[in-house]
Design a protein around this motif. Sequence first.
Motif, PDB file in Angstrom:
ATOM      1  N   PHE A  83       0.837  -1.204   0.000  1.00 58.99           N
ATOM      2  CA  PHE A  83       0.000   0.000   0.000  1.00 58.99           C
ATOM      3  C   PHE A  83       0.872   1.254   0.000  1.00 58.99           C
ATOM      4  O   PHE A  83       0.637   2.195  -0.763  1.00 58.99           O
ATOM      5  CB  PHE A  83      -0.900  -0.019   1.247  1.00 58.99           C
ATOM      6  CG  PHE A  83      -1.690   1.230   1.446  1.00 58.99           C
ATOM      7  CD1 PHE A  83      -2.962   1.351   0.922  1.00 58.99           C
ATOM      8  CD2 PHE A  83      -1.162   2.300   2.165  1.00 58.99           C
ATOM      9  CE1 PHE A  83      -3.695   2.524   1.095  1.00 58.99           C
ATOM     10  CE2 PHE A  83      -1.881   3.472   2.334  1.00 58.99           C
ATOM     11  CZ  PHE A  83      -3.151   3.576   1.808  1.00 58.99           C
ATOM     12  N   GLU A  87       0.683   4.128  -2.898  1.00 61.05           N
ATOM     13  CA  GLU A  87       0.305   5.533  -2.652  1.00 61.05           C
ATOM     14  C   GLU A  87       1.447   6.493  -3.018  1.00 61.05           C
ATOM     15  O   GLU A  87       1.201   7.590  -3.510  1.00 61.05           O
ATOM     16  CB  GLU A  87      -0.122   5.740  -1.191  1.00 61.05           C
ATOM     17  CG  GLU A  87      -1.451   5.090  -0.822  1.00 61.05           C
ATOM     18  CD  GLU A  87      -2.664   5.634  -1.582  1.00 61.05           C
ATOM     19  OE1 GLU A  87      -2.523   6.498  -2.456  1.00 61.05           O
ATOM     20  OE2 GLU A  87      -3.785   5.164  -1.285  1.00 61.05           O
ATOM     21  N   GLU A 148     -10.137   6.539   2.511  1.00 62.32           N
ATOM     22  CA  GLU A 148      -9.933   5.458   1.543  1.00 62.32           C
ATOM     23  C   GLU A 148     -11.252   4.851   1.074  1.00 62.32           C
ATOM     24  O   GLU A 148     -11.329   4.263   0.003  1.00 62.32           O
ATOM     25  CB  GLU A 148      -9.037   4.361   2.142  1.00 62.32           C
ATOM     26  CG  GLU A 148      -7.568   4.728   2.145  1.00 62.32           C
ATOM     27  CD  GLU A 148      -6.947   4.630   0.755  1.00 62.32           C
ATOM     28  OE1 GLU A 148      -6.679   5.696   0.164  1.00 62.32           O
ATOM     29  OE2 GLU A 148      -6.747   3.516   0.248  1.00 62.32           O
ATOM     30  N   THR A 151     -12.039   7.051  -1.861  1.00 62.26           N
ATOM     31  CA  THR A 151     -11.185   6.829  -3.034  1.00 62.26           C
ATOM     32  C   THR A 151     -11.547   5.502  -3.708  1.00 62.26           C
ATOM     33  O   THR A 151     -11.497   5.391  -4.929  1.00 62.26           O
ATOM     34  CB  THR A 151      -9.672   6.892  -2.689  1.00 62.26           C
ATOM     35  OG1 THR A 151      -9.386   5.925  -1.682  1.00 62.26           O
ATOM     36  CG2 THR A 151      -9.247   8.259  -2.221  1.00 62.26           C
ATOM     37  N   GLU A 184      -6.881   1.913  -6.188  1.00 57.47           N
ATOM     38  CA  GLU A 184      -7.659   2.244  -4.984  1.00 57.47           C
ATOM     39  C   GLU A 184      -8.625   1.114  -4.659  1.00 57.47           C
ATOM     40  O   GLU A 184      -8.837   0.783  -3.493  1.00 57.47           O
ATOM     41  CB  GLU A 184      -8.426   3.565  -5.165  1.00 57.47           C
ATOM     42  CG  GLU A 184      -7.554   4.809  -5.210  1.00 57.47           C
ATOM     43  CD  GLU A 184      -6.708   4.981  -3.958  1.00 57.47           C
ATOM     44  OE1 GLU A 184      -7.172   4.654  -2.859  1.00 57.47           O
ATOM     45  OE2 GLU A 184      -5.560   5.428  -4.096  1.00 57.47           O
ATOM     46  N   HIS A 187      -6.519  -1.895  -3.301  1.00 52.43           N
ATOM     47  CA  HIS A 187      -6.015  -1.843  -1.909  1.00 52.43           C
ATOM     48  C   HIS A 187      -7.034  -1.255  -0.919  1.00 52.43           C
ATOM     49  O   HIS A 187      -6.673  -0.804   0.166  1.00 52.43           O
ATOM     50  CB  HIS A 187      -4.654  -1.121  -1.830  1.00 52.43           C
ATOM     51  CG  HIS A 187      -4.683   0.363  -2.036  1.00 52.43           C
ATOM     52  ND1 HIS A 187      -3.687   1.034  -2.698  1.00 52.43           N
ATOM     53  CD2 HIS A 187      -5.539   1.328  -1.634  1.00 52.43           C
ATOM     54  CE1 HIS A 187      -3.941   2.336  -2.686  1.00 52.43           C
ATOM     55  NE2 HIS A 187      -5.058   2.534  -2.048  1.00 52.43           N
TER      56      HIS A 187
END
Length: 297
Positions: A83, A87, A148, A151, A184, A187
């Motif tokens: 992750f 990112e 998250e 996203t 996105e 994860h």
Amino acid sequence: MAEKAATTERPYRDEAHAINARDVRFDFASVPMHYIPGEVLATHIVNVMHLVLPEGERAMAQCLAEALPHIDDERLREEVQGFIGQESMHASSHEGARKHLQSIGLDVDSYVSKVAWLVDRILGGHGLTGRAGEEWLKERLGLFAGMEHFTAVIGEWLLNANILAEQGMHPAMLDLVRWHGAEEVEHRSVVFDAFQYVDGSYARRARTAILATATLLPLFIVSTAYLYKRDPSEHKGRSWIRQFVSATRRGVIPSWTVFFTEMPRYLRPSFHPSQLGSMDTALRYLAHSPAARAAEH
Ligand SMILES: [Fe+2]
Ligand SMILES: [Fe+2]
């Protein structure tokens, strides 16, 4: 704190999919200012991603790196490490897009500096240690898990919004947002699972998610308004409000009501991000994404 969390269920194990960063490459050289042709406002709504995401994603990667020493579960550690890599790659790719737009006249440097300052002020580690440091880590994990969720939902929307290609969105920008959206989705469970492992308090999950929503919506509105104003083009078409209504109606942008409609789902005590949309769609896109494929060669 790991003892309490070790009992937390993590359904993503069943997905048997390892998260890994892809070393993507984008060529933005031929991207024009309005890369969704005839859609000035919609273009700037996408531009918010280039403007505010890089700093937020770096802060998130930093927070997850701080969480790693508190996670003993090998599988979850592996996911968190993947992750962090993903990112960081999102942040640098959007930064590349922003620098290109800056080079063709969209001057947003001062805003980006303010966002960086604000993100560091609000979401940084603040050098806290001991109990205070642990509490602040849990709080940030809760906030990022809430963010998250959005996203992942927007990522799913991007993967399915065929209208963007039909409108002639520049292929490099389209690939950037779809590759990002797909990762996105890929994860989507990681921060949530890290939060559950390190803390797992429902009260904190709910409170931080509401706080995340209350922050994201105004940030989105202010950033879009700023971008639209900074656009040096002489002709921006119809008024921004008419463009907004039209783009929403035609599905060129996701509905702004998503900020409200998604919260009840996230706040369900039994919710887990693996219940969100199709992982297959995301993985299929990643298998074909020009930027992801270029990285393989
Ligand atoms: Fe991201
Ligand atoms: Fe993410």
